[in-house]
Scaffold this motif. Structure first.
Motif, PDB file in Angstrom:
ATOM      1  N   ASN A 165       0.835  -1.208   0.000  1.00 54.90           N
ATOM      2  CA  ASN A 165       0.000   0.000   0.000  1.00 54.90           C
ATOM      3  C   ASN A 165       0.865   1.252   0.000  1.00 54.90           C
ATOM      4  OD1 ASN A 165      -2.399  -1.381  -0.056  1.00 54.90           O
ATOM      5  ND2 ASN A 165      -2.707  -1.302   2.151  1.00 54.90           N
ATOM      6  N   LEU A 208       2.295   1.694  -3.438  1.00 53.02           N
ATOM      7  CA  LEU A 208       1.259   2.125  -4.366  1.00 53.02           C
ATOM      8  C   LEU A 208       0.952   3.610  -4.178  1.00 53.02           C
ATOM      9  CD1 LEU A 208      -0.640   1.075  -6.541  1.00 53.02           C
ATOM     10  CD2 LEU A 208      -2.303   0.580  -4.746  1.00 53.02           C
ATOM     11  N   GLU A 209       0.831   4.041  -2.933  1.00 54.87           N
ATOM     12  CA  GLU A 209       0.580   5.451  -2.662  1.00 54.87           C
ATOM     13  C   GLU A 209       1.748   6.301  -3.144  1.00 54.87           C
ATOM     14  OE1 GLU A 209      -0.256   5.810   1.503  1.00 54.87           O
ATOM     15  OE2 GLU A 209      -2.050   4.560   1.354  1.00 54.87           O
ATOM     16  N   MET A 260       3.797   5.585  -5.590  1.00 53.57           N
ATOM     17  CA  MET A 260       3.779   5.631  -7.054  1.00 53.57           C
ATOM     18  C   MET A 260       2.730   6.614  -7.553  1.00 53.57           C
ATOM     19  SD  MET A 260       4.471   1.632  -8.135  1.00 53.57           S
ATOM     20  CE  MET A 260       2.978   1.595  -9.018  1.00 53.57           C
ATOM     21  N   HIS A 261       1.549   6.613  -6.935  1.00 51.37           N
ATOM     22  CA  HIS A 261       0.512   7.564  -7.345  1.00 51.37           C
ATOM     23  C   HIS A 261       0.988   9.002  -7.137  1.00 51.37           C
ATOM     24  CE1 HIS A 261      -2.839   5.002  -8.407  1.00 51.37           C
ATOM     25  NE2 HIS A 261      -2.635   4.262  -7.327  1.00 51.37           N
ATOM     26  N   GLN A 262       1.657   9.236  -6.036  1.00 50.82           N
ATOM     27  CA  GLN A 262       2.176  10.573  -5.754  1.00 50.82           C
ATOM     28  C   GLN A 262       3.195  10.980  -6.805  1.00 50.82           C
ATOM     29  OE1 GLN A 262       1.128  12.626  -3.299  1.00 50.82           O
ATOM     30  NE2 GLN A 262       2.404  14.177  -4.231  1.00 50.82           N
ATOM     31  N   ILE A 264       3.446   9.821  -9.879  1.00 49.39           N
ATOM     32  CA  ILE A 264       2.760  10.040 -11.152  1.00 49.39           C
ATOM     33  C   ILE A 264       2.076  11.394 -11.157  1.00 49.39           C
ATOM     34  CG2 ILE A 264       0.821   9.253 -12.583  1.00 49.39           C
ATOM     35  CD1 ILE A 264       1.615   6.374 -11.762  1.00 49.39           C
ATOM     36  N   ASP A 265       1.416  11.731 -10.053  1.00 49.74           N
ATOM     37  CA  ASP A 265       0.758  13.037  -9.954  1.00 49.74           C
ATOM     38  C   ASP A 265       1.774  14.171 -10.098  1.00 49.74           C
ATOM     39  OD1 ASP A 265      -1.665  11.796  -9.620  1.00 49.74           O
ATOM     40  OD2 ASP A 265      -1.730  12.077  -7.439  1.00 49.74           O
TER      41      ASP A 265
END
Length: 185
Positions: free
Chosen positions: A109, A112-113, A115-117, A119-120
């Motif tokens: 988790n 994943l968080e 990676m999202h950060q 990407i953003d």
């Protein structure tokens, strides 16, 4: 002097649960050895009781058989203790596995968080105002239902299935059922 070759000692990978499991297994092994010893002793005493009966010493044989009966009860209690110890070991080992899975999920988790950060952050810096406007226009089109192409619905009717074809899957199912039951057994 213990550090002769300059190696630094690494932290022990043996956990408290590992120590507890080891102690439980050692106790179980001791109980199994006790069981074997008592079983051999019981067999000897049974043979001795037979011999005493042949010699006409019934009272002595009776006393020996009473002792044997008491030791049989101790063996039953020992068997229950061994069973409880094995169950405790299994429970502790299962809890360790559960903890590792939970830790893995938490790490997953977090990754994943992260990676999202990332990407953003990349998208925020990489898009020009023109790209940003195009993305907003596409979002608006999706929410308005524009440019949504759905497949054509066929106009011809679906052909009827003959009765024999409807019954055939049922026959196949009943024919395969004994095979499944044999596999389950």
């Amino acid at each position: 002097m213990g550090n002769v070759f300059g190696r630094k000692s690494s932290p022990s990978r043996v956990t408290e649960q590992d120590k507890a499991i080891l102690q439980l297994k050692q106790q179980r092994d001791k109980l199994k050895q006790y069981q074997k010893r008592i079983t051999l002793q019981l067999e000897k005493e049974r043979l001795l009781a037979k011999q005493l009966l042949k010699d006409g010493r019934k009272e002595k044989a009776l006393l020996l058989l009473k002792k044997k009966r008491y030791q049989d009860q101790l063996l039953d209690k020992t068997e229950n203790q061994i069973s409880n110890l094995e169950r405790m070991v299994q429970d502790i080992e299962f809890m360790q596995i559960e903890m590792k899975v939970i830790e893995g999920l938490e790490v997953g988790n977090y990754c994943l968080e992260s990676m999202h950060q990332q990407i953003d952050d990349i998208l925020a810096g990489a898009l020009t105002q023109e790209d940003h406007d195009a993305v907003l226009a596409e979002l608006e089109a999706i929410t308005q239902g524009e440019d949504v192409a759905l497949p054509e619905v066929p106009s011809e009717s679906i052909p009827e299935v003959p009765e024999a074809a409807k019954a055939e899957p049922e026959r196949r199912e009943t024919k395969n059922k004994p095979d499944r039951e044999m596999l389950a057994a």
